[in-house]
Design a protein around this motif. Structure first.
Motif, short mmCIF file in Angstrom:
data_model
loop_
_atom_site.label_atom_id
_atom_site.label_comp_id
_atom_site.label_asym_id
_atom_site.label_seq_id
_atom_site.Cartn_x
_atom_site.Cartn_y
_atom_site.Cartn_z
N ASN A 3 0.91 -0.96 -0.10
CA ASN A 3 0.15 0.07 -0.10
C ASN A 3 0.90 1.25 0.03
O ASN A 3 0.82 2.05 0.97
CB ASN A 3 -0.89 -0.02 1.16
N ALA A 4 1.91 1.32 -1.04
CA ALA A 4 2.86 2.37 -0.92
C ALA A 4 2.11 3.78 -0.89
O ALA A 4 2.69 4.67 -0.52
CB ALA A 4 3.79 2.22 -2.06
N LEU A 5 1.12 3.83 -1.39
CA LEU A 5 0.48 5.21 -1.84
C LEU A 5 -0.32 5.66 -0.42
O LEU A 5 -0.44 6.88 -0.26
CB LEU A 5 -0.68 5.18 -2.90
N ILE A 6 -0.45 4.81 0.38
CA ILE A 6 -1.21 5.21 1.66
C ILE A 6 -0.44 4.80 2.90
O ILE A 6 -0.88 5.40 3.89
CB ILE A 6 -2.76 4.63 1.83
N GLU A 7 0.59 4.17 2.83
CA GLU A 7 1.27 3.65 4.16
C GLU A 7 2.74 4.20 3.90
O GLU A 7 3.37 4.05 2.86
CB GLU A 7 1.40 2.34 4.01
N SER A 8 3.20 4.61 5.04
CA SER A 8 4.48 5.03 5.17
C SER A 8 5.57 4.01 5.15
O SER A 8 5.07 2.76 5.35
CB SER A 8 4.71 6.03 6.61
N GLN A 9 6.76 4.29 5.11
CA GLN A 9 7.86 3.27 5.06
C GLN A 9 7.79 2.70 6.43
O GLN A 9 8.14 1.45 6.65
CB GLN A 9 9.25 4.10 4.79
N GLU A 10 7.62 3.46 7.42
CA GLU A 10 7.77 3.06 8.60
C GLU A 10 6.39 1.94 8.92
O GLU A 10 6.89 0.70 9.69
CB GLU A 10 7.26 4.00 9.85
N HIS A 11 5.40 2.26 8.30
CA HIS A 11 4.34 1.11 8.33
C HIS A 11 4.60 -0.08 7.58
O HIS A 11 4.34 -1.44 7.81
CB HIS A 11 2.90 1.78 7.67
N ARG A 12 5.10 0.34 6.42
CA ARG A 12 5.62 -1.00 5.60
C ARG A 12 6.87 -1.85 6.51
O ARG A 12 6.79 -3.10 6.25
CB ARG A 12 6.06 -0.55 4.22
#
Length: 387
Positions: A3-12
């Protein structure tokens, strides 16, 4: 799934780390725990040690200082690995959130560090035998006697009370200003005299069991009351919105797990010349499930973001929609996965058949899909009530 468009790198990064933890345990671990009548204590302890169980709780009490967004990511990824932790919905999400927002300094110090680390667990009791989805019919009552509270009533379908150190019980108490009975929340510790529980036999293969609670004049100290006895529904829904969001995450993880098993099987299972996944009769239903899961994930992310931003009203609508969408997606994903595997879908080896019953739970609890449709039709669309 990205979900690169809505999730930050931290969340990923959080998703990847939790997925790695889940992969070390997996569906086989959960199946063995259920078979042996045990609890997923090893996974719970490791998740707590790594900071995942308390990621939503305040830093000053040992938590991660994040929100329901992050806690939902943790539960979803564990579910996608086949080893969800149901008590995450209850202990850190409902009880931890309510105590964080409304608890006294002493209550926060007593409970939050343990809830964050996983060394303490708390159950949640709201449903009653004669009230069902109507929280206004709750009859569990707390009355004052001197400096004490005396709590009496019954609850049903309380998850994990046998392994919990305390239970957050929804009761009713007299409003100090009006005399009317309003919802109140009480912390009842495990060994309180008059506090008993009886297991409810269930056709669900899960480590966490369901119980009936019986409270027979349970005497509680003054600080057993969480927040104000006049706050009413505000405190209650501070816990119910995270419950719906976390239930959505639980369902999403289950749906992703089932879909992943079906896709792997369809890629490799060969009956005629091509793998069965080449046939549209199997490929299209799996593609529909992928779309439905992704759409439900978006609504779950919206609900969590609204809640974490302090928009309780907006979060209430979105959380109900997220729970509805995720439950429907999970039920269909499990059904399609079992159908894709045919006879193998009903075997213990593949671990999908037990999800048929489990997936239905998300449609029923903590609120039925019909009550969510009522909520949307009345609150969102402005249609008249039938009750």
């Amino acid at each position: 799934m990205s979900n690169a468009l809505i999730e930050s790198q931290e969340h990923r990064d959080l998703r990847a780390a939790v997925a790695a933890l889940g992969a070390r345990y997996g569906r086989g671990y959960t199946t063995a725990v259920v078979r042996d009548g045990k609890q997923p204590d090893e996974l719970w302890a490791e998740a707590g040690k790594l900071g995942y169980l308390g990621v939503n709780l305040p830093v000053e009490f040992g938590g991660g200082g994040a929100g329901i967004t992050e806690l939902a990511l943790v539960l979803e990824e564990l579910g996608a690995a086949g080893c969800p932790l149901l008590m995450m919905v209850v202990s850190p999400a409902i009880c931890g959130t309510v105590i964080s927002r409304f608890g006294t300094p002493a209550q926060k110090e007593r409970w939050l560090p343990g809830l964050a680390s996983g060394t303490l667990r708390m159950a949640f009791g709201i449903t009653e035998p004669d009230a069902g989805s109507n929280s206004h019919r709750i009859t569990t009552t707390g009355r004052r006697e001197g400096d004490e509270w005396v709590l009496s009533g019954r609850k049903v379908f309380v998850s994990g009370v046998d392994i919990a150190d305390a239970t957050l019980v929804v009761g009713r108490a007299e409003d100090a200003r009006t005399g009317a009975l309003k919802p109140c929340l009480f912390v009842v510790e495990r060994g309180a005299p008059g506090f008993r529980w009886n297991r409810i036999p269930m056709e669900i293969a899960a480590p966490e069991k369901q119980f009936e609670l019986v409270m027979d004049d349970v005497r509680l100290p003054p600080d057993a009351l969480v927040g104000s006895e006049d706050a009413g529904l505000l405190q209650l829904f501070a816990g119910l919105n995270p419950e719906r969001i976390m239930t959505a995450a639980f369902a999403l993880g289950m749906g992703r797990y089932a879909l992943g098993r079906a896709v792997d099987y369809a890629r490799t299972r060969q009956v005629w010349r091509e793998p069965i996944g080449a046939h549209q009769a199997l490929a299209h239903p799996l593609a529909r499930s992928h779309i439905e899961i992704e759409l439900a994930r978006l609504m779950t992310a919206k609900a969590a973001a609204l809640y974490d931003a302090g928009d309780d009203a907006g979060a209430g609508e979105a959380a109900n929609m997220a729970k509805y969408a995720a439950a429907e997606a999970a039920v269909r994903a499990v059904d399609r996965a079992v159908h894709t595997l045919g006879g193998n879908g009903l075997t213990t080896e593949y671990g999908l058949a037990s999800l048929v019953t489990a997936a239905r739970v998300a449609r029923i609890a903590p609120v039925s899909r019909e009550m969510i449709l009522n909520y949307v039709s009345h609150r969102t669309l402005g249609l008249p009530k039938s009750y």
